[in-house]
Design a protein around this motif. Structure first.
Motif, mmCIF file in Angstrom:
data_model
loop_
_atom_site.group_PDB
_atom_site.id
_atom_site.type_symbol
_atom_site.label_atom_id
_atom_site.label_comp_id
_atom_site.label_asym_id
_atom_site.label_seq_id
_atom_site.Cartn_x
_atom_site.Cartn_y
_atom_site.Cartn_z
ATOM 1 N N CYS A 68 0.976 -1.238 -0.044
ATOM 2 C CA CYS A 68 0.090 0.086 0.103
ATOM 3 C C CYS A 68 0.790 1.047 -0.021
ATOM 4 O O CYS A 68 1.986 1.258 0.640
ATOM 5 N N ASN A 69 0.499 2.348 -0.720
ATOM 6 C CA ASN A 69 0.914 3.784 -0.390
ATOM 7 C C ASN A 69 0.152 4.346 0.557
ATOM 8 O O ASN A 69 -0.977 4.435 0.570
ATOM 9 N N GLY A 70 0.677 4.959 1.380
ATOM 10 C CA GLY A 70 0.037 5.966 2.300
ATOM 11 C C GLY A 70 0.799 7.308 2.200
ATOM 12 O O GLY A 70 1.923 7.441 2.407
ATOM 13 N N ILE A 71 -0.121 8.367 1.697
ATOM 14 C CA ILE A 71 0.575 9.642 1.414
ATOM 15 C C ILE A 71 0.162 10.476 2.705
ATOM 16 O O ILE A 71 -0.922 10.816 2.793
ATOM 17 N N LEU A 72 1.079 10.554 3.609
ATOM 18 C CA LEU A 72 0.758 11.046 4.837
ATOM 19 C C LEU A 72 1.356 12.388 4.722
ATOM 20 O O LEU A 72 2.304 12.890 4.565
ATOM 21 N N PHE A 73 0.271 13.321 5.220
ATOM 22 C CA PHE A 73 0.417 14.785 5.184
ATOM 23 C C PHE A 73 1.482 15.008 6.638
ATOM 24 O O PHE A 73 1.526 14.050 7.398
ATOM 25 N N ASP A 127 -4.305 -1.046 -1.363
ATOM 26 C CA ASP A 127 -4.666 0.039 -2.035
ATOM 27 C C ASP A 127 -4.020 1.350 -1.807
ATOM 28 O O ASP A 127 -2.739 1.150 -0.904
ATOM 29 N N ASP A 128 -4.183 2.328 -2.368
ATOM 30 C CA ASP A 128 -3.367 3.753 -1.722
ATOM 31 C C ASP A 128 -4.237 4.656 -1.253
ATOM 32 O O ASP A 128 -5.375 4.885 -1.753
ATOM 33 N N TYR A 129 -3.726 5.195 0.156
ATOM 34 C CA TYR A 129 -4.566 6.286 0.625
ATOM 35 C C TYR A 129 -4.005 7.613 1.129
ATOM 36 O O TYR A 129 -2.756 7.664 1.299
ATOM 37 N N VAL A 130 -4.518 8.491 0.987
ATOM 38 C CA VAL A 130 -4.115 9.937 1.628
ATOM 39 C C VAL A 130 -4.389 9.980 2.969
ATOM 40 O O VAL A 130 -5.659 9.633 3.380
ATOM 41 N N VAL A 131 -3.569 10.019 3.782
ATOM 42 C CA VAL A 131 -3.721 10.538 5.316
ATOM 43 C C VAL A 131 -3.522 11.701 5.813
ATOM 44 O O VAL A 131 -2.506 12.208 5.484
ATOM 45 N N ALA A 132 -4.777 12.568 6.156
ATOM 46 C CA ALA A 132 -4.556 13.971 6.446
ATOM 47 C C ALA A 132 -5.819 14.349 7.508
ATOM 48 O O ALA A 132 -6.655 13.636 7.447
ATOM 49 N N THR A 133 -5.744 15.541 7.992
ATOM 50 C CA THR A 133 -6.623 15.821 8.802
ATOM 51 C C THR A 133 -7.799 16.723 8.065
ATOM 52 O O THR A 133 -8.933 16.886 8.662
#
Length: 187
Positions: A22-27, A89-95
């Motif tokens: 998985c890709n985690g695009i972490l802000f 899957d790939d996800y964006v992690v942000a507030t």
């Protein structure tokens, strides 16, 4: 550019070899463990030192830069949830919230009853040549698929970091008062 390459490799290996990746695009994920060269920690560290009388000034650049700052512990939970899914899957992690450096100053200094304007000086050396004015993530997929949302809000995060850095400054002050550390030495 490197992030895009890593993202692409992850997708490629997942599709070509059936690897669960998985890709985690972490802000921006912050905590009291954040390095002191990052503006969030630079500010909370200075607040602790100023409150304890170990420092008087903090030098910063663009106070209008706006970022999506979240608690690192919440982001770790999101990564764990990614790995619990049936399919990678790939996800964006942000507030999905954005706050300026000036707002961070207001919260951090205000929390200990100090006025940041009495201690902060703008230094052109800290302006970035290619500054991005506003970064804010869209974590709707993580919310929908993973059921994830951040538990720690911006103000609570700032207080958590300031509390830790006040404790650190108290320990530092013991060393200064005992003559084991130069009071003008800054971390």
């Amino acid at each position: 550019m490197m992030i895009l390459v890593i993202f692409s490799y992850t997708v490629n290996y997942r599709e070509a070899y059936g690897i669960f990746a998985c890709n985690g695009i972490l802000f921006n994920h912050e905590s009291p463990r954040r390095g002191e060269n990052f503006v969030t920690r630079k500010i909370t560290r200075a607040v602790g030192r100023i409150k304890m009388g170990l420092q008087s000034k903090l030098f910063l650049g663009n106070l209008q830069a706006s970022r999506d700052w979240g608690f690192a512990g919440d982001y770790v939970e999101a990564m764990w949830l990614m790995l619990q899914q049936e399919k990678p899957d790939d996800y964006v992690v942000a507030t999905e919230e954005s706050h300026t450096v000036e707002e961070l100053l207001d919260k951090a200094f205000g929390y200990v009853d100090l006025n940041w304007k009495d201690h902060v000086e703008i230094d052109k050396r800290y302006f970035r040549p290619a500054e991005v004015d506003n970064l804010k993530g869209d974590a709707s997929k993580a919310r929908k698929v993973l059921g994830w949302k951040p538990k720690i809000g911006f103000e609570q995060l700032v207080k958590m970091m300031v509390d830790e850095d006040i404790e650190l400054a108290k320990r530092e002050k013991v060393l200064v008062d005992a003559g084991y550390m130069d009071p003008h030495q800054q971390p």
